[in-house]
Design an enzyme around this catalytic site. Structure first.
Site, mmCIF file in Angstrom:
data_model
loop_
_atom_site.group_PDB
_atom_site.id
_atom_site.type_symbol
_atom_site.label_atom_id
_atom_site.label_comp_id
_atom_site.label_asym_id
_atom_site.label_seq_id
_atom_site.Cartn_x
_atom_site.Cartn_y
_atom_site.Cartn_z
ATOM 1 N N ASP A 20 0.799 -1.224 0.000
ATOM 2 C CA ASP A 20 0.000 0.000 0.000
ATOM 3 C C ASP A 20 0.834 1.278 0.000
ATOM 4 O OD1 ASP A 20 -2.533 -1.102 -0.265
ATOM 5 O OD2 ASP A 20 -2.647 -1.574 1.858
ATOM 6 N N ASP B 56 -6.713 -5.175 -4.288
ATOM 7 C CA ASP B 56 -6.477 -3.749 -4.013
ATOM 8 C C ASP B 56 -5.195 -3.240 -4.680
ATOM 9 O OD1 ASP B 56 -7.735 -5.382 -2.092
ATOM 10 O OD2 ASP B 56 -7.736 -3.823 -0.587
#
Ligand code: GLY
Length: 369
Positions: free
Chosen positions: A94, A151
């Site tokens: 991330d 994601d």
């Protein structure tokens, strides 16, 4: 209609002008609201994956208003995030979300050289997670060496950017290999996507699917659907391979078939009918992804679907005035785990609502490009 979006944006900017001062005084990276006030993430300090959305929001509002207060507030948090490079072991895939919307946005909108260097640093961290058997490793736990998640398609935007800025194709090549694996392993025949797939870290072969933040194994976590939709649209924008566009459109057809009558989005498209569990973040992300698709294809129906989502959010779940610090209500971080927030206001919901509105008004600074 556009007047309505402009008006919403102006009210949002007015509200954040006040509530961002409180966040700045508290010295935190706002994660969600508690009793109407911003609080930091309950997990991982400033290394929690959502830290980039606050500066991203500030850059969007600076683009909207020209008010340099928003630039200063974005930079305050950018500094906290770049300090986290030292906490290397807590950072994961991330870094895309964290640094593209902070340093990346700063470099893009102001040309700041240090911000550009920090963006490249983050891109190199993401590259360093690449397993040459075909995927970018999601998380750091030793038992999760082979985990990849949907994601990550959004985090790849950091790699497209690094290849463009350096002229070095390696970043984009890694993004391509990871995208091809995601296409092969995550996209289902009905246009839905899995959240987590475990791959053998030696061979890259599929081991199994794991349940993630949705209702159950094999169901359709709506935010994961939105990450896939927007992520494959961006993959097509940056890599011009038709199969990514086909994937994005397939996911979009499935997503739009599940938008509720009121324009809101369930947390999982397969959740029990008698259980009211919304995740408005998913609707806000999809409204951005659908507009990206509309821009790529010229297909008006994608923009209409985005407008249905944004209208639903503005009519039912947006607190544009009042004393509460944030905007979007009924955001849910995870179906079964309430620790990170259930039916509350979470900053990345506000970020994507603002990005969707900026796109609708033709003012989007294209932070993912
Ligand atoms: N990327 C983690 C989440 O969407 O909750």
């Amino acid at each position: 209609m556009p007047d309505r979006y402009e008006e919403a944006l102006n009210r949002i900017a007015g509200k954040f002008r006040k509530t961002a001062e409180a966040a700045s005084e508290a010295g935190i990276i706002p994660y969600k609201s508690d009793a109407g006030k911003w609080i930091a993430s309950p997990y991982d300090g400033n290394s929690w994956w959502t830290g980039g959305f606050w500066p991203g929001l500030m850059w969007q509002l600076r683009q909207l208003t020209g008010d340099e207060f928003f630039r200063e507030e974005a930079r305050r948090v950018e500094k906290l995030l770049t300090d986290e490079f030292r906490s290397f072991r807590r950072l994961n895939h991330d870094v895309g979300f964290m640094y593209l919307l902070s340093c990346g946005a700063d470099a893009k909108l102001t040309g700041d050289e240090q911000a550009e260097t920090d963006t490249l640093h983050a891109a190199s961290l993401l590259m360093g997670r690449f397993n040459p058997s075909g995927f970018i490793r999601a998380w750091n736990e030793p038992e999760r060496t082979g985990y990849a998640i949907i994601d990550c398609m959004m985090n790849l935007a950091l790699l497209y950017r690094a290849s463009r800025d350096t002229g070095d194709p390696r970043f984009r090549q890694v993004a391509k290999i990871h995208s091809d694996t995601t296409l092969r392993e995550f996209l289902r025949a009905d246009g839905s996507v899995s959240h987590i797939i475990e791959l053998d870290p030696e061979s890259g072969k599929r081991v199994r699917e794991h349940p993630g933040q949705g209702y159950a194994l094999g169901t359709q976590w709506s935010r994961g659907q939105a990450w896939g939709l927007y992520g494959f649209a961006l993959a097509y924008r940056h890599m011009q391979d038709e199969k990514y566009l086909e994937a994005a459109e397939k996911i979009a057809r499935n997503f739009t078939a599940h938008i509720r009558e009121d324009g809101l989005t369930d947390c999982d498209f397969c959740q029990p009918a008698d259980e009211e569990r919304l995740d408005n973040i998913a609707g806000a992300i999809a409204a951005c992804g659908l507009q990206e698709l509309a821009a790529l294809t010229g297909e008006a129906s994608w923009k209409q679907a985005a407008e249905k989502l944004v209208t639903g959010l503005l009519e039912h779940c947006a607190d544009l005035g009042g004393e509460h610090c944030g905007i979007l209500t009924h955001c849910t971080a995870s179906y079964h785990d309430d620790g990170a927030g259930r039916h509350t206001n979470i900053t990345y919901g506000d970020y994507f609502l603002v990005e969707a509105l900026m796109k609708l008004c033709g003012r989007d600074p294209a932070l993912w490009s």
